[in-house]
Design a protein around this motif. Structure first.
Motif, short mmCIF file in Angstrom:
data_model
loop_
_atom_site.label_atom_id
_atom_site.label_comp_id
_atom_site.label_asym_id
_atom_site.label_seq_id
_atom_site.Cartn_x
_atom_site.Cartn_y
_atom_site.Cartn_z
N THR A 16 -15.62 73.20 75.33
CA THR A 16 -15.52 73.86 76.63
C THR A 16 -16.18 73.02 77.72
O THR A 16 -15.69 72.94 78.85
CB THR A 16 -16.19 75.25 76.57
N GLN A 17 -17.30 72.38 77.38
CA GLN A 17 -17.98 71.53 78.35
C GLN A 17 -17.11 70.32 78.73
O GLN A 17 -17.09 69.90 79.89
CB GLN A 17 -19.32 71.05 77.79
N GLU A 71 -14.48 71.42 81.16
CA GLU A 71 -15.05 71.53 82.51
C GLU A 71 -15.28 70.15 83.11
O GLU A 71 -15.04 69.93 84.30
CB GLU A 71 -16.37 72.31 82.45
N GLU A 98 -11.90 68.75 84.22
CA GLU A 98 -11.40 69.44 85.41
C GLU A 98 -12.08 68.92 86.67
O GLU A 98 -11.44 68.72 87.70
CB GLU A 98 -11.62 70.95 85.25
N ASN A 99 -13.39 68.70 86.61
CA ASN A 99 -14.12 68.16 87.76
C ASN A 99 -13.79 66.69 87.99
O ASN A 99 -13.83 66.20 89.12
CB ASN A 99 -15.62 68.32 87.56
N LYS A 138 -20.83 66.81 90.24
CA LYS A 138 -20.71 67.76 89.13
C LYS A 138 -20.42 67.04 87.82
O LYS A 138 -20.93 67.41 86.76
CB LYS A 138 -19.59 68.75 89.45
#
Length: 579
Positions: A260-261, A264, A267-268, A276
């Motif tokens: 999941t990390q 993320e 996506e960033n 981020k």
């Protein structure tokens, strides 16, 4: 069948304990099993086999299974070759234990010389002592020296009927073709994730242990298609988890960040949120994630999203988790293939950078910073449209060279655009009328007379050209028969004899030189356009690499007119090379 633990109750690692003992235990090698099954049933046994595949996929185990299948005598001691070796007869037990006198295993990595091969081949002429066949298993056969291979050739070509050779290698391209041509080859496939999961579940059940399904999924991915690597990782996870295979233990063990990390983080990354990205990366690193593993996982995510965008149904694979499916569906809509391809290329290049960097985490930060900025940049298509919308391109536009009417060598205006013959075809007899040099060049191109065309452009200068007559100056290196060839080509195309006058003296400007000069002039004119100036200002250090002439029919948002309704420049016609 699992191997028994020894009498001293010493622990047997899972990779050995659950090593395949028959064809039924051999996962993911259906083609090999079917071929060998048919060969044994029909008594069409080859005298030499070569098994190739990645490490830990089961090459040596397969070789031993073949040895048992050929030498099994059954429970009553009277059986013949079988695809279902009993595992309990003396031959089967001795081969499983690696102590059968007629089944010899050689590690070519440590015994590469010709003397080692000769020592083995000395016993080929003797019949087996206890078994039906004398079998030689040579592991990592590609490591043998050239002389060792040569010593093996003759015996391999005409071996005694009681001898079988089984070779195993991870580097099939290093095995001489003379050896390969004498063997029956089998390519052992990487195990799929679901096949590794099946093996893990079998082991967990047999050992009376508990395991998280997600943890087994992570182990199967990390095994990369290798059964031995998978069982070794499972063994380690069981030890660390004190009998339980847990997700957090597996992640820490293999240096894997939370999936999941990484979602993320990706996506960033595509959004260009550099601060981020660095924050998330540092958090994973502090939690024990390996930089190389993080980058490899990001590469895998990039491929997943790209494949989902092109083939939406690809994520229906059972190996893809629901979390991965949701993420891939969402990201594939918002990220273009152009951006994904750019990210992929930069990540692949980053793998090698990590290997030579003093600190891998610092190198990974710089790689992701570079990707984040590059991913947030507009594509050339978006940039050109934006520049065109915000620039005043309608004032003081000089007419570019390629937008003017083309000229022939006599500087007389051409009657038609360059894309068509200026001369007309005589429909009565089918012959062509060649009025300009360009007409003749297109004739040579269409008739594929490339050598004649090259010499015409580079080895002579055309002083005058009209229908039925040309005047040229020849270079010293041109072939004496060249003018005869020109006469023949012209006569066949036009149906009449041509006069070619040869002028003595120094060679004038060739057609190639004129074309190059024209291109340079076009490039200089193009640089004066507001649109091009805006592009060059946006892409620092870029240069115009090539120009393409096109005849456009319509003028829309994707096309900029550069000199009249018929001659326009499409944004794809300018190829930029960034230095």
């Amino acid at each position: 069948m699992a191997e028994e633990e020894n009498k001293d109750n010493q622990y047997v690692i899972l990779a050995r304990k659950y090593r395949p003992q028959n064809f039924e235990d051999l996962l993911g090698q259906d083609a090999l099993v079917q071929t060998l099954t048919n060969a044994i049933k029909n008594n069409r046994l080859h005298h030499a086999y070569i098994l190739t595949g990645i490490r830990g996929v089961g090459k040596t185990s397969t070789a031993r299974i073949i040895a048992k299948a050929l030498n099994c005598t059954g429970l009553d001691g009277k059986g013949g070759p079988t695809v279902h070796p009993c595992g309990v007869c003396e031959n089967c037990k001795a081969i499983t234990a690696g102590r059968h006198i007629d089944v010899m295993e050689l590690d070519a990595a440590s015994r590469t010389g010709v003397d080692d091969i000769r020592e083995i081949l000395d016993g080929v002429r003797y019949k087996p002592t206890n078994a039906r066949y004398k079998i030689y298993i040579i592991d990592e056969v590609h490591m043998l020296s050239k002389n060792a291979f040569n010593a093996l050739l003759k015996t391999l070509e005409e071996p005694p009927s009681h001898v079988k050779f089984i070779f195993a290698t991870t580097e099939i391209r290093k095995v001489p073709v003379t050896i390969l041509s004498r063997c029956q080859r089998f390519d052992l496939q990487r195990l799929k994730i679901d096949e590794l999961m099946t093996m893990f579940h079998k082991i967990i059940s047999a050992e009376n242990l508990k395991a998280d399904e997600e943890a087994l999924q992570l182990l199967a991915r990390a095994a990369d298609g290798s059964a031995r690597d998978g069982t070794s990782l499972l063994d380690q996870a069981i030890s660390l988890g004190v009998g339980n295979v847990k997700v957090d233990v597996v992640k820490n063990m293999i240096g894997l960040a939370d999936r999941t990390q990484n979602f993320e983080l990706f996506e960033n990354l595509v959004a260009g949120n550099v601060d981020k990205v660095i924050t998330l990366l540092q958090l994973q690193y502090k939690n024990g994630a390996n930089p190389v593993t993080i980058l490899q996982d990001l590469i895998n995510i990039t491929h997943l999203v790209a494949k989902t965008r092109i083939i939406p149904g690809s994520i229906d694979d059972p190996a893809v988790s629901e979390e991965e499916k949701d993420f891939a569906k969402r990201m594939s809509v918002s990220v273009s293939i152009a951006i994904l391809s750019k990210i992929w290329q930069m990540m692949i290049k980053g793998i090698s950078e990590l290997q030579i960097a003093p600190l891998q985490i610092d190198a990974l930060e710089m790689i992701l910073i570079r990707i984040a900025y590059a991913a947030s940049l507009p594509t050339p298509y978006e940039l050109l449209n934006d520049v065109k919308k915000n620039s005043n391109l309608g004032q003081e536009r000089p007419l570019p060279v390629f937008a003017r009417q083309p000229q022939d060598v006599n500087n007389s205006p051409a009657a038609k655009p360059e894309s068509a013959y200026s001369g007309q075809e005589n429909t009565a007899n089918g012959f062509k009328v060649l009025r300009t040099v360009d007409d003749f060049i297109r004739l040579l191109e269409e008739s594929r007379k490339l050598l004649v065309l090259y010499a015409f452009k580079n080895d002579l200068s055309v002083e005058h050209f009209e229908d039925g007559f040309m005047k040229v100056t020849l270079s010293e290196k041109i072939n004496p028969d060249y003018i005869l060839n020109l006469h023949k080509i012209l006569e066949e195309a036009t149906g009449k004899s041509w006069k070619i006058e040869i002028i003595k003296g120094s060679l004038g400007q060739t057609i190639s030189q004129k074309e190059n000069a024209k291109t340079e002039e076009e490039r200089r004119n193009i640089m004066e356009y507001p649109l091009v100036k805006a592009i060059m200002a946006e892409f620092k250090g870029a240069k115009i690499e090539t120009l393409t002439r096109k005849i456009m029919e319509n003028d829309d948002d994707e096309t900029s007119s550069f000199g009249g309704e018929e001659n326009e420049l499409n944004y794809t016609d300018l190829n930029f090379d960034e230095e």
